[in-house]
Design a protein around this motif. Sequence first.
Motif, PDB file in Angstrom:
ATOM      1  N   ALA A   1      63.318 -34.104 -12.013  1.00 22.73           N
ATOM      2  CA  ALA A   1      63.082 -32.658 -11.916  1.00 22.73           C
ATOM      3  C   ALA A   1      61.863 -32.245 -12.737  1.00 22.73           C
ATOM      4  CB  ALA A   1      64.315 -31.898 -12.384  1.00 22.73           C
ATOM      5  N   ALA A   2      61.721 -32.806 -13.924  1.00 20.10           N
ATOM      6  CA  ALA A   2      60.565 -32.483 -14.768  1.00 20.10           C
ATOM      7  C   ALA A   2      59.271 -32.978 -14.120  1.00 20.10           C
ATOM      8  CB  ALA A   2      60.726 -33.100 -16.159  1.00 20.10           C
ATOM      9  N   ALA A   3      59.305 -34.169 -13.549  1.00 17.08           N
ATOM     10  CA  ALA A   3      58.098 -34.713 -12.921  1.00 17.08           C
ATOM     11  C   ALA A   3      57.683 -33.884 -11.710  1.00 17.08           C
ATOM     12  CB  ALA A   3      58.329 -36.167 -12.512  1.00 17.08           C
ATOM     13  N   LEU A   4      58.652 -33.484 -10.900  1.00 18.98           N
ATOM     14  CA  LEU A   4      58.320 -32.665  -9.733  1.00 18.98           C
ATOM     15  C   LEU A   4      57.854 -31.275 -10.144  1.00 18.98           C
ATOM     16  CD1 LEU A   4      61.136 -33.747  -7.270  1.00 18.98           C
ATOM     17  CD2 LEU A   4      58.731 -34.430  -7.258  1.00 18.98           C
ATOM     18  N   SER A   5      58.431 -30.745 -11.225  1.00 20.89           N
ATOM     19  CA  SER A   5      57.998 -29.433 -11.725  1.00 20.89           C
ATOM     20  C   SER A   5      56.575 -29.490 -12.253  1.00 20.89           C
ATOM     21  CB  SER A   5      58.933 -28.943 -12.827  1.00 20.89           C
ATOM     22  OG  SER A   5      60.229 -28.778 -12.332  1.00 20.89           O
ATOM     23  N   VAL A   6      56.260 -30.533 -13.005  1.00 20.14           N
ATOM     24  CA  VAL A   6      54.905 -30.678 -13.534  1.00 20.14           C
ATOM     25  C   VAL A   6      53.924 -30.849 -12.387  1.00 20.14           C
ATOM     26  CG1 VAL A   6      53.405 -32.262 -14.819  1.00 20.14           C
ATOM     27  CG2 VAL A   6      55.552 -31.519 -15.807  1.00 20.14           C
ATOM     28  N   ARG A   7      54.317 -31.608 -11.392  1.00 19.40           N
ATOM     29  CA  ARG A   7      53.433 -31.837 -10.243  1.00 19.40           C
ATOM     30  C   ARG A   7      53.197 -30.540  -9.461  1.00 19.40           C
ATOM     31  NH1 ARG A   7      52.084 -36.518  -7.139  1.00 19.40           N
ATOM     32  NH2 ARG A   7      51.831 -36.004  -4.944  1.00 19.40           N
ATOM     33  N   THR A   8      54.237 -29.691  -9.382  1.00 19.16           N
ATOM     34  CA  THR A   8      54.120 -28.443  -8.629  1.00 19.16           C
ATOM     35  C   THR A   8      53.381 -27.370  -9.425  1.00 19.16           C
ATOM     36  OG1 THR A   8      56.198 -28.928  -7.514  1.00 19.16           O
ATOM     37  CG2 THR A   8      55.440 -26.659  -7.428  1.00 19.16           C
ATOM     38  N   LEU A   9      53.731 -27.213 -10.713  1.00 11.56           N
ATOM     39  CA  LEU A   9      53.206 -26.098 -11.502  1.00 11.56           C
ATOM     40  C   LEU A   9      51.841 -26.374 -12.124  1.00 11.56           C
ATOM     41  CD1 LEU A   9      56.509 -25.036 -13.255  1.00 11.56           C
ATOM     42  CD2 LEU A   9      55.444 -24.015 -11.235  1.00 11.56           C
ATOM     43  N   ALA A  10      51.632 -27.576 -12.598  1.00 16.48           N
ATOM     44  CA  ALA A  10      50.369 -27.891 -13.263  1.00 16.48           C
ATOM     45  C   ALA A  10      49.467 -28.646 -12.291  1.00 16.48           C
ATOM     46  CB  ALA A  10      50.619 -28.727 -14.507  1.00 16.48           C
ATOM     47  N   GLY A  11      48.264 -28.768 -12.661  1.00 21.98           N
ATOM     48  CA  GLY A  11      47.330 -29.487 -11.799  1.00 21.98           C
ATOM     49  C   GLY A  11      46.384 -30.325 -12.629  1.00 21.98           C
ATOM     50  N   GLY A  12      45.585 -31.089 -11.946  1.00 20.17           N
ATOM     51  CA  GLY A  12      44.557 -31.867 -12.622  1.00 20.17           C
ATOM     52  C   GLY A  12      45.095 -33.063 -13.373  1.00 20.17           C
ATOM     53  N   GLY A  13      44.375 -33.377 -14.457  1.00 20.21           N
ATOM     54  CA  GLY A  13      44.689 -34.557 -15.249  1.00 20.21           C
ATOM     55  C   GLY A  13      46.027 -34.483 -15.950  1.00 20.21           C
ATOM     56  N   PHE A  14      46.400 -33.276 -16.403  1.00 24.41           N
ATOM     57  CA  PHE A  14      47.673 -33.150 -17.108  1.00 24.41           C
ATOM     58  C   PHE A  14      48.834 -33.557 -16.216  1.00 24.41           C
ATOM     59  CE2 PHE A  14      51.477 -30.700 -18.163  1.00 24.41           C
ATOM     60  CZ  PHE A  14      51.713 -31.185 -19.437  1.00 24.41           C
ATOM     61  N   ALA A  15      48.854 -33.077 -14.996  1.00 25.77           N
ATOM     62  CA  ALA A  15      49.946 -33.400 -14.077  1.00 25.77           C
ATOM     63  C   ALA A  15      49.968 -34.893 -13.770  1.00 25.77           C
ATOM     64  CB  ALA A  15      49.810 -32.599 -12.790  1.00 25.77           C
ATOM     65  N   LYS A  16      48.787 -35.478 -13.604  1.00 24.11           N
ATOM     66  CA  LYS A  16      48.731 -36.896 -13.277  1.00 24.11           C
ATOM     67  C   LYS A  16      49.249 -37.759 -14.412  1.00 24.11           C
ATOM     68  CE  LYS A  16      45.572 -40.574 -11.931  1.00 24.11           C
ATOM     69  NZ  LYS A  16      46.634 -41.480 -12.202  1.00 24.11           N
ATOM     70  N   TYR A  17      48.759 -37.499 -15.622  1.00 22.64           N
ATOM     71  CA  TYR A  17      49.159 -38.351 -16.748  1.00 22.64           C
ATOM     72  C   TYR A  17      50.568 -38.052 -17.238  1.00 22.64           C
ATOM     73  CZ  TYR A  17      44.348 -39.809 -16.585  1.00 22.64           C
ATOM     74  OH  TYR A  17      43.143 -40.313 -16.158  1.00 22.64           O
TER      75      TYR A  17
END
Length: 184
Positions: free
Chosen positions: A62-78
């Motif tokens: 859930a945290a990974a999908l939330s980060v992928r949806t809400l954030a973008g760029g390098g932060f979401a990837k790493y």
Amino acid sequence: MTHPQPDERRDGAGRVPRTRAFSTRAFRTRAFRTRAFRTRAFSTRAFRTRAVAAAAAVLTVAAALSVRTLAGGGFAKYAGDALYTVLVHALLVFLAPRVRPLLAAGGALVFSCAVEFAQLSDVPARLSARSGAARLVLGSTFNAPDLLWYAVGAGAGWWVHRWAGRRRPPRAVQPFARDLSSDS
């Protein structure tokens, strides 16, 4: 002097031990029932550890999908790379509930790095082109900084596993505390 046959071995008192796995009298004892049939895989502690690991895996996804949806760029990837390793750690604890934190973190790190190095071949890229799930699990291209973030995720998984598995001693009365009412 005749030597005893293999099935006629005697103990120190001259008795032939039973060849069955257990006697009916031993089976009826409470100690036999509680120890013999409660294996490590099905103990209460292992069940509790598996339940916590399953919940941690669900929260990590859930945290990974939330980060992928809400954030973008390098932060979401790493962050996704680190959470991928945390998820592998949680799945290892689910499969082997008595695993030590360092071993689980090391296994998660090795698995994550193996997947990353597999991306040097074209197999993950071909599988990722066919399936979105394969793209999430295997990735498509090799990226060296991912290895650092896998190590960060393994460290986070180790720390949480160590913190969660620590036994807290019961609160006790301090034996050397001074009684102030007796000083008059």
